[in-house]
Design a protein around this motif. Structure first.
Motif, PDB file in Angstrom:
ATOM      1  N   TYR A 136       1.478   5.467  -0.261  1.00  0.00           N
ATOM      2  CA  TYR A 136       0.822   6.723   0.103  1.00  0.00           C
ATOM      3  C   TYR A 136       0.254   7.379  -1.154  1.00  0.00           C
ATOM      4  O   TYR A 136       0.951   7.601  -2.133  1.00  0.00           O
ATOM      5  CB  TYR A 136       1.817   7.666   0.771  1.00  0.00           C
ATOM      6  CG  TYR A 136       1.306   9.065   0.848  1.00  0.00           C
ATOM      7  CD1 TYR A 136       0.238   9.372   1.678  1.00  0.00           C
ATOM      8  CD2 TYR A 136       1.845  10.072   0.055  1.00  0.00           C
ATOM      9  CE1 TYR A 136      -0.273  10.653   1.728  1.00  0.00           C
ATOM     10  CE2 TYR A 136       1.348  11.349   0.103  1.00  0.00           C
ATOM     11  CZ  TYR A 136       0.281  11.639   0.950  1.00  0.00           C
ATOM     12  OH  TYR A 136      -0.225  12.904   0.984  1.00  0.00           O
ATOM     13  N   MET A 162       2.154  15.935   4.550  1.00  0.00           N
ATOM     14  CA  MET A 162       2.391  16.520   5.859  1.00  0.00           C
ATOM     15  C   MET A 162       2.412  18.051   5.818  1.00  0.00           C
ATOM     16  O   MET A 162       2.827  18.683   6.765  1.00  0.00           O
ATOM     17  CB  MET A 162       3.737  16.016   6.408  1.00  0.00           C
ATOM     18  CG  MET A 162       3.769  14.532   6.635  1.00  0.00           C
ATOM     19  SD  MET A 162       2.693  14.065   7.979  1.00  0.00           S
ATOM     20  CE  MET A 162       2.503  12.335   7.679  1.00  0.00           C
ATOM     21  N   HIS A 163       2.031  18.615   4.701  1.00  0.00           N
ATOM     22  CA  HIS A 163       2.051  20.072   4.624  1.00  0.00           C
ATOM     23  C   HIS A 163       0.654  20.633   4.516  1.00  0.00           C
ATOM     24  O   HIS A 163      -0.297  19.886   4.388  1.00  0.00           O
ATOM     25  CB  HIS A 163       2.892  20.519   3.426  1.00  0.00           C
ATOM     26  CG  HIS A 163       4.332  20.185   3.581  1.00  0.00           C
ATOM     27  ND1 HIS A 163       4.947  19.212   2.825  1.00  0.00           N
ATOM     28  CD2 HIS A 163       5.270  20.665   4.412  1.00  0.00           C
ATOM     29  CE1 HIS A 163       6.214  19.115   3.192  1.00  0.00           C
ATOM     30  NE2 HIS A 163       6.433  19.974   4.157  1.00  0.00           N
ATOM     31  N   MET A 164       0.561  21.946   4.561  1.00  0.00           N
ATOM     32  CA  MET A 164      -0.732  22.566   4.291  1.00  0.00           C
ATOM     33  C   MET A 164      -1.101  22.158   2.866  1.00  0.00           C
ATOM     34  O   MET A 164      -0.276  22.240   1.966  1.00  0.00           O
ATOM     35  CB  MET A 164      -0.616  24.093   4.336  1.00  0.00           C
ATOM     36  CG  MET A 164      -0.301  24.651   5.681  1.00  0.00           C
ATOM     37  SD  MET A 164      -1.704  25.386   6.531  1.00  0.00           S
ATOM     38  CE  MET A 164      -1.931  26.909   5.661  1.00  0.00           C
ATOM     39  N   PRO A 165      -2.334  21.704   2.676  1.00  0.00           N
ATOM     40  CA  PRO A 165      -2.685  21.236   1.334  1.00  0.00           C
ATOM     41  C   PRO A 165      -2.659  22.350   0.291  1.00  0.00           C
ATOM     42  O   PRO A 165      -2.908  23.516   0.602  1.00  0.00           O
ATOM     43  CB  PRO A 165      -4.101  20.692   1.521  1.00  0.00           C
ATOM     44  CG  PRO A 165      -4.601  21.294   2.773  1.00  0.00           C
ATOM     45  CD  PRO A 165      -3.421  21.586   3.628  1.00  0.00           C
ATOM     46  N   THR A 220      -7.276  26.099   2.356  1.00  0.00           N
ATOM     47  CA  THR A 220      -7.676  26.421   3.718  1.00  0.00           C
ATOM     48  C   THR A 220      -8.598  27.626   3.653  1.00  0.00           C
ATOM     49  O   THR A 220      -8.170  28.757   3.587  1.00  0.00           O
ATOM     50  CB  THR A 220      -6.447  26.727   4.597  1.00  0.00           C
ATOM     51  OG1 THR A 220      -5.656  27.721   3.946  1.00  0.00           O
ATOM     52  CG2 THR A 220      -5.622  25.488   4.808  1.00  0.00           C
ATOM     53  N   ASP A 278      -3.097  34.309   1.586  1.00  0.00           N
ATOM     54  CA  ASP A 278      -3.553  33.076   2.213  1.00  0.00           C
ATOM     55  C   ASP A 278      -3.988  33.322   3.661  1.00  0.00           C
ATOM     56  O   ASP A 278      -3.265  33.008   4.594  1.00  0.00           O
ATOM     57  CB  ASP A 278      -2.381  32.068   2.156  1.00  0.00           C
ATOM     58  CG  ASP A 278      -2.789  30.696   2.662  1.00  0.00           C
ATOM     59  OD1 ASP A 278      -3.990  30.482   2.908  1.00  0.00           O
ATOM     60  OD2 ASP A 278      -1.911  29.848   2.821  1.00  0.00           O
ATOM     61  N   ALA A 286      -7.691  33.079   4.422  1.00  0.00           N
ATOM     62  CA  ALA A 286      -9.137  32.881   4.443  1.00  0.00           C
ATOM     63  C   ALA A 286      -9.597  32.111   5.666  1.00  0.00           C
ATOM     64  O   ALA A 286     -10.616  32.431   6.272  1.00  0.00           O
ATOM     65  CB  ALA A 286      -9.580  32.169   3.179  1.00  0.00           C
ATOM     66  N   LYS A 287      -8.857  31.101   6.049  1.00  0.00           N
ATOM     67  CA  LYS A 287      -9.294  30.261   7.156  1.00  0.00           C
ATOM     68  C   LYS A 287      -9.342  31.069   8.447  1.00  0.00           C
ATOM     69  O   LYS A 287     -10.340  31.062   9.150  1.00  0.00           O
ATOM     70  CB  LYS A 287      -8.335  29.086   7.322  1.00  0.00           C
ATOM     71  CG  LYS A 287      -8.776  28.121   8.363  1.00  0.00           C
ATOM     72  CD  LYS A 287      -9.103  26.794   7.762  1.00  0.00           C
ATOM     73  CE  LYS A 287      -9.926  25.964   8.717  1.00  0.00           C
ATOM     74  NZ  LYS A 287     -10.667  24.949   8.004  1.00  0.00           N
ATOM     75  N   LYS A 321       0.849  -1.186   0.000  1.00  0.00           N
ATOM     76  CA  LYS A 321       0.000   0.000   0.000  1.00  0.00           C
ATOM     77  C   LYS A 321       0.887   1.239   0.000  1.00  0.00           C
ATOM     78  O   LYS A 321       1.702   1.433   0.880  1.00  0.00           O
ATOM     79  CB  LYS A 321      -0.899  -0.015   1.238  1.00  0.00           C
ATOM     80  CG  LYS A 321      -2.022   0.965   1.128  1.00  0.00           C
ATOM     81  CD  LYS A 321      -3.006   0.771   2.257  1.00  0.00           C
ATOM     82  CE  LYS A 321      -4.079   1.819   2.201  1.00  0.00           C
ATOM     83  NZ  LYS A 321      -4.912   1.764   3.385  1.00  0.00           N
ATOM     84  N   ASP A 357      -9.688  32.197  -0.585  1.00  0.00           N
ATOM     85  CA  ASP A 357      -8.470  32.934  -0.915  1.00  0.00           C
ATOM     86  C   ASP A 357      -7.751  32.361  -2.129  1.00  0.00           C
ATOM     87  O   ASP A 357      -8.202  31.398  -2.746  1.00  0.00           O
ATOM     88  CB  ASP A 357      -7.527  33.017   0.287  1.00  0.00           C
ATOM     89  CG  ASP A 357      -7.107  31.658   0.809  1.00  0.00           C
ATOM     90  OD1 ASP A 357      -7.233  30.671   0.076  1.00  0.00           O
ATOM     91  OD2 ASP A 357      -6.659  31.591   1.961  1.00  0.00           O
TER      92      ASP A 357
END
Lengths: 485, 343
Positions: free
Chosen positions: A7, A42-45, A336, A430, A432-433, A5, A452
């Motif tokens: 990622y 593992m990062h901000m998408p 985000t 960036d 918006a969230k 499997k 954003d």
């Protein structure tokens, strides 16, 4: 065998439809966009459209008309239904896309009704667009002119000539320089066998200027028609140089050419472009139209004036606009964001730009007045027409700055006739969230849509689609402004 | 080399410099402008004044051509060094930036170059002088390198900890040299620290936030506050309770395992300074782990990195972290285990 499997990055496919109802022809494309998280797991998408694949192209239909000034809405709907069925999709599979009504069809009395019926029934988030400038822009994206200019850095004019209009959009390095629309098209004079069946208004005016008389029922005057199509080619050449004469006025629709750049290359698309390049399979349903399209194509090819530019082969001819509408109108927001999904989709929101000029404090002082102006501008009748606020040039924001900003915005929306309606904020940066979250904390009952990483301009209209699985929203920007440098 | 020759050559060079100084006493020549790579695409400008040490040249005149080297620790020249530093740090944001695209003389396609440069904070399109980088580029490089070193050896400001009401504990590391040479010691809390944490912290909260300087104290100074406050707001609006936050000096990421053992939270969030690079010395990371304990493997930790002014805005990172924590709690896993459970 043991399966390993791996990622898998976050992925999603969405379907997009493009429907183009033109002066002579109507066509549909269905395409698939692949969205993928381009940042590591593992990062901000960061969700991007990584691939666009055209799944289905409809045959080219004659646009069904009830009378000369009325579109047969039922018939168009039937075409759409039938083509969806052939493509094997349901209207609610469609996540984004655009219906565009082009050329002279846009001037039909029920044009508005037509696009709105379709955008309501042919897919959940299918937006309606119209307007000659936008048509030129979409066609240039579909024909490949935009890509070509981006790739080469050259100034490329895309000339999309359909039945009723020639829509020109000029791009330099992928940036829009300007547009122009002319009453030049294949269907401006129609024949019925050897007889003239109809002559459109702009051409009548032109003939008046020339003192030529051409009546319905007359025989084809090859010489006169030849003179006309040659003249049209010359007008196009003058337009490209921004040197239109006052005698060319009858053929101009809307504004004069508004680019300042010298054009390096030209590309022809649209039905007349097809007559030049012949990409389509003849048997696929393009019949003889019995109009001046073929002659116009010949005049263009033989034109001395136009031969001074480099001619670049288009990727698409007659389908440029529909492909542009189906594949080039959608953008993806930042990943985000803060959005109340119950309020989506939202359509046709005018954009009000507010420039902070890198000064939060001074900006906040000006914000209430700006809101008032926005309401005056977009909702002068106080009918509750909502608008979106586009915040630009925000300085670096700390947490306390965000609190102040949110407070300022919430204070200012009291100017709206209906402050309860969704508060739509579009940010360049960036944020918006956090801004959406802060607004929500400060006013838990307010419906908030804060997105954003979308670039819009004052006067654009935006449509915001449903929240997708990847937590982004598709956004369609209907831009009408130019970026001059 | 023989010392006399060295002296002779040095003297010659100094004389050259002096002669040059007299000819071009143009003040603009001493100002080096940097394009701040870290602050977005448009060249926003920082000008730093490089002080030419006229004093030392004058001294040289009197000192019979001998060059005096000053060391930072030299007490006798402390006042003048202090003065120099303050002028050196003078920053002004003027409009006339050195546009990086101008680093290349006569670019073939200036617009394309500008476009490319705007896409990366890396030092591209800076031009060259012969085979070497231009003076501006070189100075900027040296400056960034110095900032990186300072970030490692600095300490987090006390008043930041006071503002955020964070109490301070130590790891087994006593000084920076040990910290760098013995990563294992930075992963363990000292006995005093354990005692203090037991006394002051609420047990078994859903989320435990901790802050540590790690390899960059400036990362914490610059960004921790915004991330911290935004994260707290985010957790509050999601209805997740948080424990008593605190600060760990000279900590490594895995120090969260000790914290997990002591406090038994569901999720630990550790805001820690990243190893400084040449793009930014102020980059902060947020490490998350579901129920960390002794023996937690690295694959079960996850991170949101690159949090700084030119990367992910700290406030946005804080807001986003809340959503991630929610997901960690939902799947009761973090890191690779989370990814596996999710799909």
């Amino acid at each position: 065998m043991v399966s390993i499997k791996r990622y898998e990055p976050q992925k999603e496919d969405i379907l997009s439809a493009g429907i183009d109802i033109g002066t002579s022809t109507t066509k549909i494309v269905i395409s698939k966009f692949s969205l993928m998280n381009m940042a590591g797991g593992m990062h901000m998408p960061r969700i991007e459209i990584i691939n666009k694949e055209v799944l289905y192209r409809s045959p080219i239909y004659r646009t069904p008309l009830l009378t000369a000034t009325k579109i047969d809405i039922k018939a168009v709907e039937n075409i759409v239904k039938q083509e969806y069925a052939k493509a094997g999709i349901q209207p609610n599979d469609i996540r984004t896309g655009a219906v565009i009504i082009t050329g002279e069809t846009a001037t039909k009395e029920n044009a508005q009704e037509m696009v709105h019926t379709l955008s309501d029934n042919a897919g959940e988030f299918l937006v309606a667009t119209a307007g000659p400038d936008l048509e030129g822009i979409i066609a240039a994206k579909g024909s490949g002119a935009y890509e070509y200019s981006k790739k080469t850095g050259k100034v490329i004019a895309n000339i999309d000539i359909g039945g009723g209009t020639a829509n020109v959009a000029v791009y330099k390095s992928g940036k829009l320089c300007g547009t122009c629309t002319l009453h030049i098209g294949g269907r401006l004079i129609e024949f019925n066998g050897e007889q003239i069946k109809s002559v459109s208004m702009p051409i009548k005016k032109l003939f008046q200027q020339w003192g030529t008389v051409l009546n319905i029922g007359d025989n084809r005057h090859i010489a006169v028609i030849q003179k006309l199509t040659d003249y049209m080619s010359a007008v196009i050449a003058r337009m490209l140089k921004c040197e239109l004469l006052s005698s060319d006025q009858p053929l101009i629709l809307g504004h004069e050419p508004n680019w300042k750049e010298k054009i390096d290359g030209i590309m022809f698309s649209g039905g007349v472009g097809e007559c030049i390049y012949r990409y389509e399979n003849r048997s696929s349903g393009i019949s003889q139209y019995d109009d001046i399209g073929e002659m116009l194509a010949r005049s263009l090819k033989e034109s001395k004036e136009l031969s001074s530019w480099e001619w670049i082969n288009p990727v698409e001819t007659v389908r440029a606009t529909v492909l542009g509408a189906g594949t080039q109108t959608t953008e993806i927001s930042g990943a985000t964001i803060h959005a109340d999904s119950s309020d989506l989709p939202i359509r046709n929101l005018p954009v009000y730009e507010f420039d902070f000029d890198n000064n939060l404090f001074e900006g906040l002082k000006r914000l209430p007045t700006a809101f008032q102006n926005a309401v005056d501008l977009y909702d002068s009748q106080r009918e509750g027409q909502n608008f979106s606020l586009y915040l630009t040039n925000l300085p670096y924001l700390g947490f306390r700055d965000v609190q102040q900003l949110a407070g300022g915005i919430l204070d200012s929306i009291k100017a709206k006739p209906n402050p309860k309606q969704p508060l739509v904020i579009v940010l360049e940066s960036d944020h918006a969230k956090v801004l959406g979250q802060t607004l929500q904390v400060q006013n838990p009952t307010q419906s908030i849509i804060c997105i954003d990483q979308i670039r819009v301009d004052q006067g654009d209209y935006i449509d915001i689609g449903h929240l997708l699985q990847t937590n982004v929203v598709p956004v369609v920007i209907k831009t009408l402004t130019f970026h001059h440098q | 080399m023989n010392p006399e020759l060295v002296e002779k050559v040095t003297k010659m060079i100094v004389e050259r410099i002096q002669a040059q100084q007299e000819v071009e006493s143009n003040p603009a020549a001493t100002t080096v402008k940097f394009w701040n790579h870290a602050q977005g695409t448009e060249p926003s400008v920082t000008a730093r004044t490089v002080v030419t040490d006229t004093n030392s040249i004058q001294e040289n005149n009197h000192g019979k051509g001998l060059v005096q080297f000053r060391s930072y620790t030299d007490d006798t020249s402390a006042s003048s060094v202090g003065e120099k530093v303050s002028t050196n740090q003078k920053e002004s944001s003027t409009k006339a930036a050195i546009d990086p695209s101008h680093g290349i003389d006569n670019p073939l396609n200036p617009e394309e170059l500008k476009d490319l440069v705007s896409k990366t904070p890396a030092r591209i399109g800076v031009g060259r002088a012969g085979l070497r980088p231009k003076t501006n580029t070189w100075l900027k490089f040296r400056f960034d390198h110095a900032a990186a070193v300072d970030a490692v050896y600095g300490d987090v400001q006390e008043n930041l900890l006071t503002r955020l009401e964070l109490f301070k504990v130590n790891t087994l590391v006593k000084d920076k040299e040990t910290y760098i040479r013995r990563p294992d010691l930075g992963r363990k809390l000292s006995e005093e620290a354990k005692q203090m944490i037991k006394e002051k912290c609420r047990k078994s909260p859903t989320v435990q936030i901790i802050v540590s300087d790690g390899l960059s104290s400036s990362a914490v100074d610059e960004n921790a506050e915004d991330v911290f406050l935004s994260l707290q707001q985010s957790l509050q609006s999601l209805g997740l309770d948080t424990g008593t936050p605190f600060y760990i000096e000279k900590g490594r990421v895995a120090v969260m395992d000790d914290v997990g053992e002591l406090i038994q939270p569901k999720v630990v969030v550790l805001l820690i300074g990243e190893r400084p690079g040449l793009v930014s010395a102020e980059s902060l990371s947020a490490y998350l782990c579901y129920m960390p304990k002794k023996g937690t493997i690295e694959a079960d930790r996850m991170v949101i990195s690159n949090i700084h002014k030119g990367g992910i805005p700290p406030v946005e990172a804080g807001a986003y972290l809340g959503t991630v924590i929610q997901k960690v709690l939902k799947y009761e896993a973090s890191g690779v285990s989370l990814v596996q459970k999710e799909s």
